[in-house]
Design an enzyme around this catalytic site. Sequence first.
Site, short mmCIF file in Angstrom:
data_model
loop_
_atom_site.label_atom_id
_atom_site.label_comp_id
_atom_site.label_asym_id
_atom_site.label_seq_id
_atom_site.Cartn_x
_atom_site.Cartn_y
_atom_site.Cartn_z
N GLU A 193 -2.14 -2.64 9.80
CA GLU A 193 -3.43 -2.22 10.37
C GLU A 193 -3.55 -2.70 11.81
O GLU A 193 -4.31 -3.61 12.14
CB GLU A 193 -4.58 -2.76 9.49
N HIS A 227 -7.79 7.14 3.32
CA HIS A 227 -7.90 5.70 3.04
C HIS A 227 -7.80 5.45 1.54
O HIS A 227 -8.69 5.82 0.78
CB HIS A 227 -9.23 5.18 3.60
N SER A 236 -7.92 1.51 7.08
CA SER A 236 -9.14 1.09 6.39
C SER A 236 -10.32 0.89 7.34
O SER A 236 -11.46 0.89 6.90
CB SER A 236 -8.88 -0.21 5.61
N ASP A 288 10.88 2.94 5.69
CA ASP A 288 10.54 1.65 6.31
C ASP A 288 11.60 1.33 7.35
O ASP A 288 12.54 2.10 7.56
CB ASP A 288 10.39 0.55 5.27
N MET A 338 0.83 -1.20 0.00
CA MET A 338 0.00 0.00 0.00
C MET A 338 0.86 1.26 0.00
O MET A 338 0.67 2.17 -0.81
CB MET A 338 -0.94 0.00 1.21
N LYS A 367 0.65 1.58 14.63
CA LYS A 367 0.43 2.91 14.07
C LYS A 367 0.79 4.00 15.08
O LYS A 367 1.36 5.04 14.72
CB LYS A 367 -1.04 3.05 13.63
N VAL A 376 1.38 1.86 7.57
CA VAL A 376 1.93 0.64 8.15
C VAL A 376 0.80 -0.35 8.45
O VAL A 376 -0.36 -0.11 8.14
CB VAL A 376 2.74 0.97 9.44
N ASN A 436 -15.87 0.47 3.52
CA ASN A 436 -15.71 -0.86 4.11
C ASN A 436 -16.95 -1.32 4.84
O ASN A 436 -17.23 -2.53 4.91
CB ASN A 436 -14.49 -0.90 5.03
#
Length: 735
Positions: A414, A462, A441, A355, A336, A419, A412, A512
Site C-alpha cells: 500500500e 478492494h 484500501s 511477484d 492479499m 503501485k 502490492v 475504511n
Amino acid sequence: MSYENFTVETDADGIALITWDMPDRSMNVFTAAVMDEIDRIVDQVVAEAAIKGAVITSGKTGSFTGGADLKMLSGMFARFEAKKREDKDAAIQELFDGVGRMSWLWRKLETCGKPFVAAINGTCMGGGLELALACHGRVAAAGAKMGLPEVKVGIFPGAGGTQRVPRLTDTQSALQMLLKGSTLSAEKAKGMKLIDAVVPASVLVATAREMLKAGLSPVQPWDQKGFKLPSGPVYSAQGAQVWPAVASLYRKETGDNYPGARAIVKCVYEGLLLPIDAALRVEQRYFTEVLQTTEAAMMIRSLFVSMQELNKGARRPANVPASQLKKIGIVGAGFMGAGIAYVAAQGGLDVVLIDRDQDAADKGKAHSKTLMDKLVGQGRATKEQAEAVLSKITATPDYDTLKDADLVVEAVFEDRDVKAEVTRKVAAVLPKTAVYASNTSTIPISGLAEAFDDPERFIGIHFFSPVDRMMLTEVILGEKTGDKALAVALDFVRAIKKTPIVVNDTRGFFANRCVLRYMSEAYDMLVEGIPPAMIENAAKFAGMPVGPLALNDETAVDLSLRIMKATMRDMGDDSVDPRHFKLVEQMNSDGRLGRKASKGFYDYPAKPAKKSLWPGLKQMFEQQPADGIDFEELQQRFLATMALEAARTMEEGVVVDPREADVGSILGFGYAPYTGGTISYIDGMGVKAFVTLCDKLADRHGERFRPTPLLREMADKGESFYGRFPPKTPQARAA
C-alpha cells in the site's frame, strides 16, 4: 390433476412421486402459487385410494429449495404496512393469518393420514427443511446441505421449525442450531436425528420408496400417546440442567439485540410445555410479533432483499454485454494477492500469480495449497478437487504472461510509488481490451490511474482480509472509469461469489472510513480514562463482532500509524488528533504492533492460552471509576460515529445507494447486524431522533458527533435515506 410447479406420478405399489420443478427458475422457492399447489396435492394424495404414501423431491440438480421467494415476503410486508394505516388491528390479524399459512399447511400434510417421505437431493433451507421435518420420513443425498437460517435475517423459523427440531433432537443442540442459523451436512443432520438416512443421490428416491413400502407410520411421534421429549420435560431434572444456562448464554451471544433470537428461546421453552398444535400457535404468535419489529424489517431488507439484488448485479451497467472472463492476472503474491488468486481459481478462472521472483510467487501459490489441504482434511473437498484448483494457478515473475489476460488485479504494498511502478509494467504488456484493477484500501483511485495509459479501463477492487472468508468487495470508480471496467469488475466479483458495493473515489472509500471512526472512538475513550475492558464490552453489547482494540490488533497497529502519517501528509497535521497519534506512536515504539507481534492492545500468549488485554494500557491514562460511566452511552457512541460517517459518504456522493452502505457495513466490518446496517440504523430510529442523539453526544463528547447539514435538512422534512436516495437500477454511466 396437473400442476404448474409439480408433477405427481403414482407407481404400481401405490407410491406417489411428487417432483417439485419450477419452470424458468434455477432453484425452487416458495411462492403463493407453490403453496396452493402443495395444498391441492395433499388433498389429491388423501382422496385417491390407490395412493398409499408419497415421496416429495426436487427436479433441480443439487437443490431441493432455497426457501421463501423474495417477492412473497416483500408483498406480505407491503400489504401489512398499507393495511396498518387503515386499521392496525385488522392488519395484525391479516399478518397473523398470512404467516401461519405455511405452518398449518405442513401440519395438514403430517396429519393427513398417509405417510410422506422427503427425498432431499441437495440444498434444503428454511421452509423447505420445515416441510421435510413435517414429513414422516426423511432421506438425504450424501452431499445435501440443510438449515434454518432465518435468524440471520432478523426473523426465525416460523413454519414449525422451533417445535419439530427440539422434538427430534436434544434441546441444547436444537437451540444451538436455531440460534446460529447453522447449515448442516447430511451426516450432521442424521446425527441430530433430523433425518433418517443418508444415501448416494443415485438411490435417493428408491430409498424413500422403500421406507414407505416397509410400512412407515403416518403418525408423527409427537402425535402418539406417550411421546417423550429427547431432553425430557422442561420442568424436570434434565430440564433444570439445560434451561438456567440458556438465558445467560443467549444474552452473552446476542446482547439481547435480536428479537428473532429472543423469540426462538421463548418458542422452544413455551412450546415444549404444550401439545404440538398449541405450540405451533405460540410460534405463529411470536412470528407475527417479530415481523413487526424494526430489527426484522431492517435485517430482511439489508441481508435478504438488498444482498440478493446486489449479488445479481443491481449496480452493473445495463449497456455492457456479459464478460467472458477466462484468464486473470494477480500482481503481488503476498497474503492479499495469494488470497485473491485462491478465490479466483475456486471460481474456475485461470490465474497468473506474479511477484518479484519465482520463490515469492511460489510462496503465494502455496497459500492456496494450504487452504485446499485444510478443506480436504475436513472432508469438504476431494484431493482431485484440490489438484484442479491448484492447476488453475500459474506462479511466475514473468509479466509477459499477462499479454492475454482479461483482467489484472494489482495487490502490492500500500504505497503510491510502488503501485505506480507495477502499473506501468503491466500496462506495457496488457491487451488494450483488458481491465486493470488496483486492490487498494485507502489510496484514491483517480491518482493511481495516472500511471495507466487508459484511465477508462482502470478501477479499484478492494478486498477484505482474509479474502477466502470475507464476503464483501468494494468496487471503486475513479473520475474517468468507464462502463466496461465497472461491468468487468462486477462480473469478476460475481464469478468468485463475493458481494460487491460500488463507491466513488475518496480517501478510505466507504468501509475504511467507517472502521477508522470505530477505532478512533476507542482511542478517545482510552484517552478519557474509560477502562479498556469496558470499551471492548460496550462495542460487543452494541452488536459489533469484535471490539475496536482487538480489531486494531488484527489490522496491525503499525498500519494505523502509517495511515495517520499519510493522512497528515496529504491533509495537514490537524487532520489527526495529536492524542491519538501519541498513543499509536507509543504502541509502535514499544513494539506492540498487534497480533502479528504477539502483543498490541492485547497480549497473545502461546496457545492454548487465550489473549487478554494488556495491563499496561490502563497505566497510560488516568482511569475513571467504572460505576460512574454510562455503559449505554458508550454503545451509542460506537454505533452513532460509524453511522454518521456513513451519512457523510452519502452526502458527499461517495456512496449513492443506501443498500450498499447497509450491506457494506455489515459484511465489511460487522456493523451491528440487527440494525440492518449504518443507514438503516438511522432510518430505523428516524432521522430526527438520530439528529437529536448526535447533538446530545456532540454536547458531551465533541463536535465530531455534530450532525451534517443534510441530516438536519432531512430531519426537518421528515425524510429517510431510502426515501431521499432510492436504490439505483442498472444503467449506463458516463465514462
